[in-house]
Design a protein around this motif. Structure first.
Motif, PDB file in Angstrom:
ATOM      1  N   THR A  95       0.839  -1.209   0.000  1.00  0.00           N
ATOM      2  CA  THR A  95       0.000   0.000   0.000  1.00  0.00           C
ATOM      3  C   THR A  95       0.873   1.258   0.000  1.00  0.00           C
ATOM      4  N   LEU A  96       1.932   1.228   0.823  1.00  0.00           N
ATOM      5  CA  LEU A  96       2.787   2.421   0.887  1.00  0.00           C
ATOM      6  C   LEU A  96       3.411   2.723  -0.478  1.00  0.00           C
ATOM      7  N   ILE A  97       3.882   1.673  -1.152  1.00  0.00           N
ATOM      8  CA  ILE A  97       4.526   1.916  -2.451  1.00  0.00           C
ATOM      9  C   ILE A  97       3.520   2.457  -3.465  1.00  0.00           C
ATOM     10  N   SER A  98       2.270   2.075  -3.267  1.00  0.00           N
ATOM     11  CA  SER A  98       1.260   2.589  -4.204  1.00  0.00           C
ATOM     12  C   SER A  98       0.963   4.078  -3.940  1.00  0.00           C
ATOM     13  N   GLU A  99       1.445   4.597  -2.791  1.00  0.00           N
ATOM     14  CA  GLU A  99       1.067   5.980  -2.429  1.00  0.00           C
ATOM     15  C   GLU A  99       2.219   6.982  -2.377  1.00  0.00           C
ATOM     16  N   VAL A 100       3.433   6.523  -1.995  1.00  0.00           N
ATOM     17  CA  VAL A 100       4.497   7.494  -1.660  1.00  0.00           C
ATOM     18  C   VAL A 100       5.097   8.151  -2.915  1.00  0.00           C
ATOM     19  N   ALA A 135       7.603  -4.634  -6.483  1.00  0.00           N
ATOM     20  CA  ALA A 135       6.853  -4.920  -7.716  1.00  0.00           C
ATOM     21  C   ALA A 135       5.348  -4.966  -7.430  1.00  0.00           C
ATOM     22  N   LYS A 136       4.970  -5.618  -6.334  1.00  0.00           N
ATOM     23  CA  LYS A 136       3.538  -5.698  -5.994  1.00  0.00           C
ATOM     24  C   LYS A 136       2.977  -4.293  -5.738  1.00  0.00           C
ATOM     25  N   GLY A 137       3.739  -3.472  -5.057  1.00  0.00           N
ATOM     26  CA  GLY A 137       3.308  -2.099  -4.770  1.00  0.00           C
ATOM     27  C   GLY A 137       3.145  -1.296  -6.054  1.00  0.00           C
ATOM     28  N   LEU A 138       4.059  -1.512  -6.998  1.00  0.00           N
ATOM     29  CA  LEU A 138       3.975  -0.762  -8.259  1.00  0.00           C
ATOM     30  C   LEU A 138       2.755  -1.203  -9.060  1.00  0.00           C
ATOM     31  N   ALA A 139       2.477  -2.498  -9.037  1.00  0.00           N
ATOM     32  CA  ALA A 139       1.292  -2.987  -9.751  1.00  0.00           C
ATOM     33  C   ALA A 139       0.033  -2.364  -9.150  1.00  0.00           C
ATOM     34  N   LYS A 140      -0.012  -2.306  -7.818  1.00  0.00           N
ATOM     35  CA  LYS A 140      -1.177  -1.716  -7.147  1.00  0.00           C
ATOM     36  C   LYS A 140      -1.296  -0.219  -7.496  1.00  0.00           C
ATOM     37  N   ARG A 141      -0.149   0.447  -7.531  1.00  0.00           N
ATOM     38  CA  ARG A 141      -0.128   1.886  -7.856  1.00  0.00           C
ATOM     39  C   ARG A 141      -0.714   2.099  -9.255  1.00  0.00           C
ATOM     40  N   VAL A 165      13.211  -5.865  -9.875  1.00  0.00           N
ATOM     41  CA  VAL A 165      11.789  -5.490  -9.845  1.00  0.00           C
ATOM     42  C   VAL A 165      11.129  -5.908 -11.165  1.00  0.00           C
ATOM     43  N   LEU A 166      11.796  -5.652 -12.263  1.00  0.00           N
ATOM     44  CA  LEU A 166      11.210  -6.009 -13.571  1.00  0.00           C
ATOM     45  C   LEU A 166      10.962  -7.515 -13.662  1.00  0.00           C
ATOM     46  N   LYS A 167      11.883  -8.290 -13.083  1.00  0.00           N
ATOM     47  CA  LYS A 167      11.708  -9.761 -13.100  1.00  0.00           C
ATOM     48  C   LYS A 167      10.458 -10.165 -12.332  1.00  0.00           C
ATOM     49  N   ALA A 168      10.172  -9.422 -11.240  1.00  0.00           N
ATOM     50  CA  ALA A 168       9.040  -9.792 -10.376  1.00  0.00           C
ATOM     51  C   ALA A 168       7.717  -9.165 -10.839  1.00  0.00           C
ATOM     52  N   LEU A 169       7.782  -8.215 -11.765  1.00  0.00           N
ATOM     53  CA  LEU A 169       6.578  -7.450 -12.155  1.00  0.00           C
ATOM     54  C   LEU A 169       5.992  -8.018 -13.455  1.00  0.00           C
TER      55      LEU A 169
END
Ligand SMILES: NC(=O)c1ccc[n+]([C@@H]2O[C@H](COP(=O)([O-])OP(=O)(O)OC[C@H]3O[C@@H](n4cnc5c(N)ncnc54)[C@H](O)[C@@H]3O)[C@@H](O)[C@H]2O)c1
Ligand SMILES: O=P(O)(O)OC[C@@H](O)[C@@H](O)[C@H](O)[C@H](O)CO
Length: 382
Positions: A75-80, A100-106, A134-138
């Motif tokens: 959640t934080l990565i989707s917001e900061v 990666a999960k945070g970026l997807a949510k963002r 990150v790219l590998k996980a996204l």
């Protein structure tokens, strides 16, 4: 502005987190150390002892913390607006999944405000390496969005921050030297360039990263390894040992000759840079154990790191490397009960001997002249 900083350790609390919080940025630390997390959430502030001729205690305020393995991170990565790290090079891959999960949510949330991520680790272009993890996980469907909205900004970070004095019971207290330098690659930001006092912007980052890593960290590591061999406990005691100081200074000069060729630094300014670093190693107000500075010898003996990369540079430009060779040999003698990499190094040496071990760890050719020189120095030290 809101920031998430991974790693509430020495440099996290003592430098990067402090700069962000001092700039009025709403700062959340992410860590795995429960005692530190609890203390940050109970007090929302901590003391930084800036030591030097005029010592002062500065209180960093308005901070909180989350567990780095919890879903709160996503959640934080989707917001900061900014994410920074100071966790150690080997941990970057481990945090990449949550990033990666945070970026997807963002992206799913339609948050198209720019986000900038800056890894503050002792490595060359650490943020670019984090980006690859990150790219590998996204999932691929988010890659174009990431390129458009997320800046992966490389940086060089310099401030000597040993663990706080053993006498203190405060898990948040941190002791730092007066000197500090944080230089970031301004060409990699998305959106407006941030104004954070203490963060310097450059379009020539590689020169600064290599100057720092292959001068300060090269000299620091060699001080630690020769220091341990000579029975010194601290960096200060080691660098005050004339024999050690001569090799350390010589190695920084050898590495410096490569940097001067590669980046066109002015020789007299580089000599002054080395001199200042020797003074920082001598700092009477810091107690920095050779075991902290020598930690993870396999990382420090790897091809792109502070001992081997400068040596490769001397081979490229046909320059002397006698002192660097001494430093590499001393690194191979490093022992620590606490350090799994030191244990692995010892086991490798017992199993394969110095020549094969060094070649495997460093990527140097086993039958090269430089490996032969290190092995001969290693045997002489034994
Ligand atoms: N201390 C210094 O003098 C200094 C100076 C410049 C750069 N650095 C670099 O900064 C980085 C950190 O060094 P340090 O000295 O602060 O080490 P440290 O051990 O004091 O801090 C690392 C922190 O990361 C935390 N951590 C470990 N795994 C984590 C995870 N999965 N998620 C979140 N946090 C996690 C640890 O609990 C610890 O609090 C290293 O790359 C180091 O090279 C250190
Ligand atoms: O953090 P490491 O293990 O890469 O290196 C140990 C020290 O040389 C390092 O932490 C220095 O104190 C720091 O790089 C100073 O800016």
């Amino acid at each position: 502005m809101k920031a998430l900083h991974f790693g509430a350790g020495n440099i996290g609390r003592g430098f990067i987190g402090k700069l962000l919080a001092d700039a009025g940025i709403d700062l959340v630390f992410a860590d795995v150390n429960q005692a530190v997390l609890d203390a940050l959430n109970a007090r929302h502030e901590y003391p930084v002892h800036v030591v030097g001729e005029q010592a002062k205690v500065e209180i960093v305020k308005g901070v909180s913390a989350v567990n780095s393995t919890s879903d709160e991170i996503i959640t934080l990565i989707s917001e900061v607006d900014i994410v920074t790290t100071a966790v150690g090079p080997q941990i970057l891959e481990r945090i990449a999944g949550s990033v990666a999960k945070g970026l997807a949510k963002r992206s799913d949330n339609g948050n198209s405000r720019p986000l900038n991520i800056i890894a503050c680790e002792n490595m060359v272009r650490g943020t670019s390496q984090l980006k690859q993890h990150v790219l590998k996980a996204l999932p691929e469907q988010y890659h174009a969005w990431l390129e458009q909205h997320v800046g992966f900004v490389d940086s060089a970070v310099d401030r000597i921050v040993p663990p706080s004095e053993a006498g203190s019971n405060d898990p948040l207290e941190v002791t730092v030297e007066t000197f500090s330098e944080w230089i970031v690659d301004k060409t990699q930001f998305k959106g407006d360039l941030p104004t954070i006092p203490g963060m310097e912007l450059t379009d020539n980052l590689m020169a600064f990263v290599e100057r720092k890593l292959f001068t300060l960290n090269t000299g620091h590591a060699i001080t630690a390894y020769l220091g341990q061999l000579a029975g010194h406990q601290t960096i200060r005691d080691a660098i005050l040992d004339e024999k050690i100081r001569a090799v350390v200074k010589g190695a920084m000069e050898e590495s410096g000759a490569v940097l001067i060729k590669r980046y066109g630094f002015e020789a007299d300014k580089h000599a002054a840079y080395i001199q200042k670093i020797l003074g920082r190693f001598e700092n009477p107000y810091l107690k920095d154990d050779v075991e902290r500075v020598g930690r993870q010898p396999l990382r420090k003996l790897s091809a792109g790191d502070r001992l081997i990369k400068p040596t490769l540079g001397t081979l490229e430009y046909q320059l002397p490397h006698t002192n660097l060779v001494q430093g590499i040999a001393a690194a191979m003698h490093y022992r620590s009960e606490q350090d799994p990499q030191a244990q692995e190094l010892t086991a490798l040496l017992q199993e394969k001997g110095p020549q094969t071990t060094l070649a495997e760890i460093s990527g140097l050719e086993a039958d090269s002249e430089v490996v032969a020189s290190v092995v001969s120095a290693y045997n002489a030290m034994a």
